[in-house]
Motif scaffolding. Sequence first.
Motif, short mmCIF file in Angstrom:
data_model
loop_
_atom_site.label_atom_id
_atom_site.label_comp_id
_atom_site.label_asym_id
_atom_site.label_seq_id
_atom_site.Cartn_x
_atom_site.Cartn_y
_atom_site.Cartn_z
N GLN A 140 0.80 -1.21 0.00
CA GLN A 140 0.00 0.00 0.00
C GLN A 140 0.84 1.27 0.00
N ALA A 141 1.79 1.32 0.90
CA ALA A 141 2.53 2.57 1.09
C ALA A 141 3.59 2.83 0.04
N GLY A 142 4.17 1.77 -0.50
CA GLY A 142 5.28 1.96 -1.43
C GLY A 142 6.59 1.62 -0.75
N VAL A 143 7.66 2.31 -1.15
CA VAL A 143 8.98 1.99 -0.57
C VAL A 143 9.10 2.58 0.84
N LEU A 144 9.46 1.73 1.77
CA LEU A 144 9.66 2.16 3.15
C LEU A 144 11.08 1.82 3.56
N ALA A 145 11.73 2.75 4.21
CA ALA A 145 13.10 2.47 4.64
C ALA A 145 13.25 2.88 6.10
N THR A 146 13.91 2.04 6.88
CA THR A 146 14.23 2.42 8.25
C THR A 146 15.59 3.09 8.25
N VAL A 147 15.59 4.33 8.69
CA VAL A 147 16.82 5.12 8.72
C VAL A 147 17.21 5.34 10.18
N MET A 148 18.46 5.08 10.49
CA MET A 148 18.95 5.42 11.82
C MET A 148 19.58 6.80 11.75
N VAL A 149 19.01 7.73 12.50
CA VAL A 149 19.60 9.07 12.54
C VAL A 149 20.85 9.00 13.41
N GLN A 150 21.98 9.36 12.86
CA GLN A 150 23.23 9.31 13.63
C GLN A 150 23.62 10.68 14.18
N GLN A 151 23.41 11.69 13.37
CA GLN A 151 23.60 13.05 13.89
C GLN A 151 22.69 14.01 13.15
N GLY A 152 22.49 15.17 13.73
CA GLY A 152 21.56 16.11 13.15
C GLY A 152 20.13 15.69 13.43
N THR A 153 19.21 16.31 12.72
CA THR A 153 17.79 16.00 12.90
C THR A 153 17.14 15.83 11.53
N LEU A 154 16.34 14.80 11.41
CA LEU A 154 15.63 14.55 10.16
C LEU A 154 14.23 15.13 10.30
N ASN A 155 13.84 15.92 9.30
CA ASN A 155 12.52 16.55 9.36
C ASN A 155 11.67 16.15 8.17
N LEU A 156 10.38 16.13 8.42
CA LEU A 156 9.43 15.91 7.36
C LEU A 156 9.70 16.94 6.25
N GLY A 157 9.74 16.49 5.00
CA GLY A 157 9.96 17.43 3.90
C GLY A 157 11.42 17.56 3.50
N ASP A 158 12.34 17.02 4.31
CA ASP A 158 13.76 17.07 3.95
C ASP A 158 14.01 16.22 2.71
N PHE A 159 15.07 16.56 2.00
CA PHE A 159 15.49 15.73 0.86
C PHE A 159 16.64 14.85 1.32
N LEU A 160 16.55 13.57 0.99
CA LEU A 160 17.58 12.62 1.40
C LEU A 160 18.27 12.06 0.18
N VAL A 161 19.58 11.87 0.31
CA VAL A 161 20.33 11.27 -0.79
C VAL A 161 20.95 9.97 -0.29
N VAL A 162 20.70 8.91 -1.05
CA VAL A 162 21.29 7.60 -0.76
C VAL A 162 21.95 7.13 -2.04
N GLY A 163 23.24 6.95 -2.01
CA GLY A 163 23.93 6.54 -3.23
C GLY A 163 23.70 7.58 -4.32
N GLU A 164 23.15 7.11 -5.43
CA GLU A 164 22.88 8.04 -6.53
C GLU A 164 21.39 8.31 -6.69
N LYS A 165 20.68 8.19 -5.60
CA LYS A 165 19.24 8.46 -5.66
C LYS A 165 18.87 9.44 -4.57
N TYR A 166 17.81 10.15 -4.83
CA TYR A 166 17.33 11.01 -3.75
C TYR A 166 15.82 10.88 -3.62
N GLY A 167 15.32 11.32 -2.50
CA GLY A 167 13.89 11.28 -2.25
C GLY A 167 13.53 12.33 -1.23
N LYS A 168 12.24 12.58 -1.13
CA LYS A 168 11.77 13.57 -0.17
C LYS A 168 11.04 12.82 0.95
N VAL A 169 11.28 13.23 2.17
CA VAL A 169 10.61 12.58 3.29
C VAL A 169 9.14 13.00 3.29
#
Length: 426
Positions: A322-351
């Motif tokens: 139903q939801a699509g791609v879900l990933a569990t991210v461990m925040v190591q430093q800083g703060t992750l906010n709704l609407g942030d853009f994340l980059v993993v490898g050569e891909k990016y996505g919006k929270v």
Amino acid sequence: MSKIRIYTLAKEVGVENHRMLEILDGLGVQYKSVSSTIEEDTVELIKQILAEEGTQVTGGQVEDVSPTVDAAEPGTGPTSAPATAAQPTAPAVTAPPEPAPGQMSSEGRPTPPAATATQVEERPAATATTELPHRAPVVTIMGHVDHGKTSLLDYIRKTKVAAKEAGGITQHVGAFEAQTSKGRIVFIDTPGHEAFTTIRARGANVADIAIIVIAADDSLMPQTREAIAHAQAAKVPMIVAINKIDLAQADPDRVKTDLTQLNLVPEEYGGDLVVVPVSARSGEGIEDLLEYIILTAEIEDLRADPKGEFAGVIIEGKVDKQAGVLATVMVQQGTLNLGDFLVVGEKYGKVKAMTDTNGGRIKSAGPSTPVQVLGFSEVPDSGEKVVAAKNEHAAREIVQARASDRRDVENARVRSRLTLEEMMGS
Ligand code: GDP
Ligand code: MG
């Protein structure tokens, strides 16, 4: 005369363990861990220092590791360990390094002329502002198959995870957060070495502490040795949980002896390996295990800046129908906010949406927080590093730079192969 363990003294006088270690460092007293014992005259000196400092309990500024610890009931906590199992104690107590009057101290302030042994450090307000806040420890559980990794995690989850929010569906997301009376502990719950090694193979270190589970009726087995080797290679502190002590055929002493053969000497044999007997079936010893995790975290003095640049690691990713791609991210430093853009490898996505490990919707997550993120277009692999970008444009730039770096490397490789082929005359 009598000796006392460092953490027992810390409890007694109401200061944090790492503060106690700072004082001991200042005094030049040697110790192996907070469970090392110290001599009575050192105790007197410490009490004097604290008294003259006029500060007792720090309170307040520590986020995850509560310094105000209730005195353990006799015979329940790790403090019940016999004080006679002493480790080689520090030799003579030396005076703290005392800067000459007028000399600049490390903080750049001139040292007041009449420096005394009590001026080890000013506190607490002076230091609290310059030090990063504590973060919760991230713990991984490893060990031989059937020794009880899953059972142990289940017991902790059942007893230490706050009731899930109404409507929230608790599903397996690769991590959970346990609330203990002494602070928060994050468990990676994909047990086995796979999670640990795949994450490490990608250059990320996600665990701060490794629990090595060893069944009391089976002792050291091949995967136990592997687990120990992995923890050692990663330089992650280990705590051994001797499980299944409820069984009639349990032989915890044999486990300790076998560990000694690997040069891992349990505390009660004079070494510094923390060994906790537990039963995932009855729950016996699990409070002690959690307490030792907190103690170890305090010694490690884990800190991260919630206001700093975001960095995280993928714990696991999956596709939800139903939801699509879900990933569990461990925040190591800083703060992750709704609407942030994340980059993993050569891909990016919006929270687009974020949930905590209980399934509750959240808007932001700080260090040592595992969160489930909706917004990746493809399933990221566990162990991949995650960075954040201010906006979509910045995210795309990071991705493009990475792609062009990769092409450069590939081209260089092709060129060197061609030259080699020419040289070989093919
Ligand atoms: P894992 O392979 O390390 O994850 O081990 P499991 O948690 O699946 O446990 C293997 C078996 O040992 C299961 O049948 C458990 O019920 C049993 N077990 C786990 N912990 C204990 C314990 O503390 N006492 C007893 N008697 N059995 C246990
Ligand atoms: Mg299992």
